[in-house]
Design an enzyme around this catalytic site. Structure first.
Site, mmCIF file in Angstrom:
data_model
loop_
_atom_site.group_PDB
_atom_site.id
_atom_site.type_symbol
_atom_site.label_atom_id
_atom_site.label_comp_id
_atom_site.label_asym_id
_atom_site.label_seq_id
_atom_site.Cartn_x
_atom_site.Cartn_y
_atom_site.Cartn_z
ATOM 1 N N GLY A 1 6.939 5.888 -3.337
ATOM 2 C CA GLY A 1 6.223 4.621 -3.386
ATOM 3 C C GLY A 1 5.369 4.526 -4.632
ATOM 4 O O GLY A 1 5.068 5.532 -5.279
ATOM 5 N N CYS A 2 4.986 3.294 -4.966
ATOM 6 C CA CYS A 2 4.210 3.075 -6.193
ATOM 7 C C CYS A 2 2.813 3.663 -6.079
ATOM 8 O O CYS A 2 2.367 4.416 -6.939
ATOM 9 C CB CYS A 2 4.156 1.583 -6.512
ATOM 10 S SG CYS A 2 3.633 0.541 -5.135
ATOM 11 N N TYR A 3 2.112 3.318 -5.000
ATOM 12 C CA TYR A 3 0.777 3.879 -4.798
ATOM 13 C C TYR A 3 0.833 5.396 -4.681
ATOM 14 O O TYR A 3 -0.041 6.103 -5.155
ATOM 15 C CB TYR A 3 0.160 3.330 -3.506
ATOM 16 C CG TYR A 3 -0.419 1.955 -3.583
ATOM 17 C CD1 TYR A 3 -1.459 1.648 -4.451
ATOM 18 C CD2 TYR A 3 0.036 0.943 -2.741
ATOM 19 C CE1 TYR A 3 -2.025 0.379 -4.481
ATOM 20 C CE2 TYR A 3 -0.523 -0.332 -2.763
ATOM 21 C CZ TYR A 3 -1.556 -0.607 -3.635
ATOM 22 O OH TYR A 3 -2.126 -1.863 -3.665
#
Lengths: 351, 351, 351, 351
Positions: free
Chosen positions: C149-151
């Protein structure tokens, strides 16, 4: 207290009406119509209104509404009000319509540009085009006010005195307008997503935007004959504000000279000197949308370009206030004989 | 009419004071101090004020100013007011200082964090920290009010009831705050250019921001002992608004249980139930800066995270209003015995 | 040439894959899957691709796709790939899944946080978590890569060396993350309209965001035991970029001293010195999202706060590149034995 | 490898040159000139370049520079290059000047619009106006290239084929252009602060902007006679991008008919069909600045308005790329006989 009902209270223009009326000392909002949010607390839709507006959203029951309200604001899609309006409603309450339904006198032009059938053209004649600075006296006695469009208010007021005085040739008028994104409404469309609008500018509705015939009709009255203009709107990555740059050929004076700076300035002053909400800026100061944000002002100025024989007129307003809800309240004040500026003396927010 | 003078009237906080006072029924602005724009029309610096504010910018002559004004607002750089203040001024006019000069009781801490010498520490004792919701009674009788910082107002109010009630351990408090760019002032620095701020987010003043000791002092009073907190501000690409996310370990109840949702909510209500400008949001609704824009509100809510035993508190305000000019006017209202909310009932602007 | 198919090519992450692969010398895009735009020219959906990408959007026919493609990227909603995956597909093509379907080893945790049933948990064991800087060797031999995921990419990489080296107590870890709006996808939701996001900042998914267990799992491996963290994402009015501020208590050295600047810096260097895409900034320079925009870099730095005994770690990346499509291409390069940086050496765009 | 020196490497146009040349396979940057940052690491000024550009900023020593460099780019204020240029420099290195010093052939017009004395008018004759799509052959043999202005590139290319073919009356041409804020440069001026630009749009340089005579000269060549146009630039709250809306009266065909859609389209195709960097969009698709961001493309389209007899032409480009640094590299490629598109095939970044 004037009892006001709003249909379409959860769109951006409707919400701005709520904001302005919440600060209006002589109005009580008695109906917050919103089909999408029936029975939900208004402040749960617009959390900025938490602890300010207590009401709950209602369905649009006009029969009931006109029996309770003194004035009905319709901030609804084109065609809605035209499809339900009847004489009985107008006898019971004043109507201020923020849609385009009663703005154009010619039903054919309406149907051509809006591509919907007009369901109650019988009220077109009596409807008053609610641009107060131009139609103040007619508004006062109206039952049905057609509140002007946001682009049109800006476009018309910026050029009106020069058209009226014959100082520009209205058929050379080119209006290049730029609007913040609230003008596109609160509908969930991919085009209006943050990532699509931010860091971007585009023109749209090129040579086909519906505000064109409205500008042409009103400036045509000022010119005394039918006119044709070019109008191009743009979407700008900001929430509020419209800026119009308007180009036209100056009409030479009888002595063959071009109208000069003083002559033009006097023409603006002749019509706007006593207008609270129109600020003719000082020479060499040009309108910026931020200077009118949140207020009912229209800022206007111009520059003569001797090289080309053209004039550039510039006007700026907040599309949700003077371009929609503020104008509607100004119309309401006129309708009910209240001070025209009541509830509208908001100081622009900067920065 | 209260006669008000503003020194530093052309910074963003000063301009917001002008905006708010322009709508205050019991105040007349008699002095618009601005060293940078002496003799220029105020409205030529802030064109939003055209036809609203007529005055011209003046130099800062305090001797003259205190002889004319009932209240002096100083929206000036750190160190200015401390360097000129004298007993005589305080005898003639009330002072509300928007700088940090009189916020910290301990001159050593001031000099350590601000890296300037304090020139009038003799007034520190009498200065009242002007966070009305907490120090209301002391403010009423003050001569010199230290108007709180923008980040501090948000940070303190968001955590105050829980610190006061011993529901969180203040030494575990971590405040991660985000501010719009108006907080950086109107100085022409490359860092604050549009292109450097837009499409960007950054932290700054990491473990060294000057609002840290102010938060520690005030929440230390609430805790009853000295505390140390982590505070990190961020610059966000927007004009106005501060959002603080505050993390702390919950203190277990005597029976070993964690405080619950109801218990925490009651603690907030105990302190804020009657506060007009603090809106404790409904469960599961969290603050957003846009909902308070242009208004004097602080929106607050919280979430208990049982997995970690921590609580997340969230607060939002408009840094120029409740974080600066609005709080200053609220203090002024208290000082002069006017209704505390006078001139401050602006409805938040959305969108 | 590697033949690549993309399912979900018209979401923002999918479009970024197209952008990156369009500049990748060893890849040919052979399938642009998009249920919403079947049979439409891809460049009519993303006009930036006009005259660059010639193809037309196709339906997602995996049976056909795996027979043509060497690698399949799925930039699809959670649950999609898990619901259709079968052994046969993995035998025919490599899969890089940008959704969360195969990121969490524990199917129970997946179902608890995502609230959907996992339809193919039998592949969870073999799926490799594709964070190249940590799992490089495992990725090389994988058939199914779970792209992070990006976060989580930002959160994990920013803290990883300090957790791994035992320099911070991972259970005190508080991650306050801020993301541009492209992270919310291209779905037409009112919440993501320009006017709702612009001039606004808010937290969301408070104590409940789905990236939390992913961070906990991966940093738990580094710590050598299960950990629990606080994670709060925020929505920032910008298109691209994630900034994470991470707070943790430092673990004292055996001699009772806190770890020092040099010690921490060496820990980062130990893991990242040879990493092309991780830039440990110089002392006192802190990450800003604009400095990595459009690139595959993660910028990282830290500050020790002796007053509190905590460290503040800061990391920034472009959520669509290193946070999604760039990482996916990096994984692809590893899978096919190409130079890891191929097609990924984009220079960040500033301003 | 071509050795390139840049004077003015820390302005936005200079920094974009660095970005583009960093990805150009046949160029080595050997001189990063910046008076403001002498001896500072370039990457400490533009942190996006960290670990990409190793050099340090140097003073502008042209004598030394021309002895080392094959090509010198000057991204400097108006008047700089004209004041230092000499024959010897041109014999030693090629010059590509991003300022306006050698764009206008008539020194009187230069001095009138720029209000500075031109110190080396003797080079005006030999300087080649570097608009590659129009002057490609002349550029190839030049020693001194006058790189076109950002607004002018957009304005000229959008109208050029129609002027050249006599399809529009150039004296009716009204150009309403909108630019992102990077066009205003990196100088620390209050006008360009985030808070002044954000949520705002304004016109500036009304009837007096310096790009006007440049447009008139170049389109005059196309028309075959002197022309006069109206040009109004606007400042838009975004970093990059220029959009020009251009209005002109169509010239009737010999048979009295207005030129039609097909006729106009063919005129554009005649000149642009083989141009890599000009994308004539498909009917009814209009340029948006976001679609060209970060790339060297100009997107163009038009709409005939039969009601008014006018055509609206629309063009968009990235002011820092095709409007400045990209065009400069395109010129360099021509000067050195490299493939014209080398280093310029960046895919636009969206969103």
């Amino acid at each position: 207290m004037i009892k006001a009902g709003i249909i379409g209270a959860t769109g951006y223009a409707g919400a701005e009406l709520v904001r302005i009326l919440a600060g209006h000392k002589q109005v009580e909002i008695i109906w917050l119509g919103s089909r999408s949010y029936i029975d939900q607390a208004y402040a749960s839709v617009y959390q900025n209104m938490f602890k300010i507006i207590e009401g709950t959203c209602l369905d649009d029951n006009l029969d009931e509404l006109v029996s309770q309200a003194d004035v009905v604001f319709t901030a609804t899609p084109q065609g809605f009000l035209a499809s339900v309006m009847k004489e009985e409603y107008l006898r019971k309450a004043k109507f201020i319509d923020l849609s385009a339904d009663y703005r154009l006198k010619d039903v054919g032009i309406y149907e051509q540009w809006y591509r919907i059938e007009h369901k109650s053209p019988q009220f077109l004649d009596e409807a008053v085009y609610g641009l107060c600075e131009i139609n103040r006296e007619q508004v006062k006695g109206a039952r049905l006010v057609a509140n002007p469009g946001c682009y049109t208010t800006c476009s018309i007021l910026t050029a009106y005195p020069l058209v009226k005085e014959g100082l520009i040739d209205p058929d050379t008028l080119i209006i290049d307008a730029k609007s913040g994104t609230s003008g596109a409404g609160r509908g969930a469309k991919a085009n209006n997503l943050f990532c699509e609008v931010n860091e971007n500018i585009k023109a749209y509705g090129i040579a086909s935007h519906r505000h064109t015939p409205e500008i042409e009709e009103q400036l045509g009255y000022a010119a005394g004959h039918n006119i044709t203009v070019s109008f191009t709107p743009h979407l700008v990555p900001m929430n509020r504000g419209i800026l119009a740059a308007e180009y036209a050929a100056l009409v030479k004076n009888p002595d063959g000279s071009l109208p000069g700076e003083e002559q033009i300035r006097k023409a603006y002053q002749k019509y706007y000197e006593n207008e609270t909400f129109i600020r003719l800026l000082e020479p060499d100061v040009y309108p910026e949308t931020k200077w009118v944000e949140g207020s009912n002002f229209v800022d206007i100025n111009f520059k003569i370009d001797k090289r080309t024989g053209r004039i550039i007129m510039l006007g700026a307003l907040d599309n949700l206030v003077k371009g929609a809800a503020g104008a509607a309240v100004q119309n309401m004040n006129l309708l009910f004989g209240i001070k025209e500026t009541e509830g509208l003396e908001m100081v622009p927010l900067f920065p």
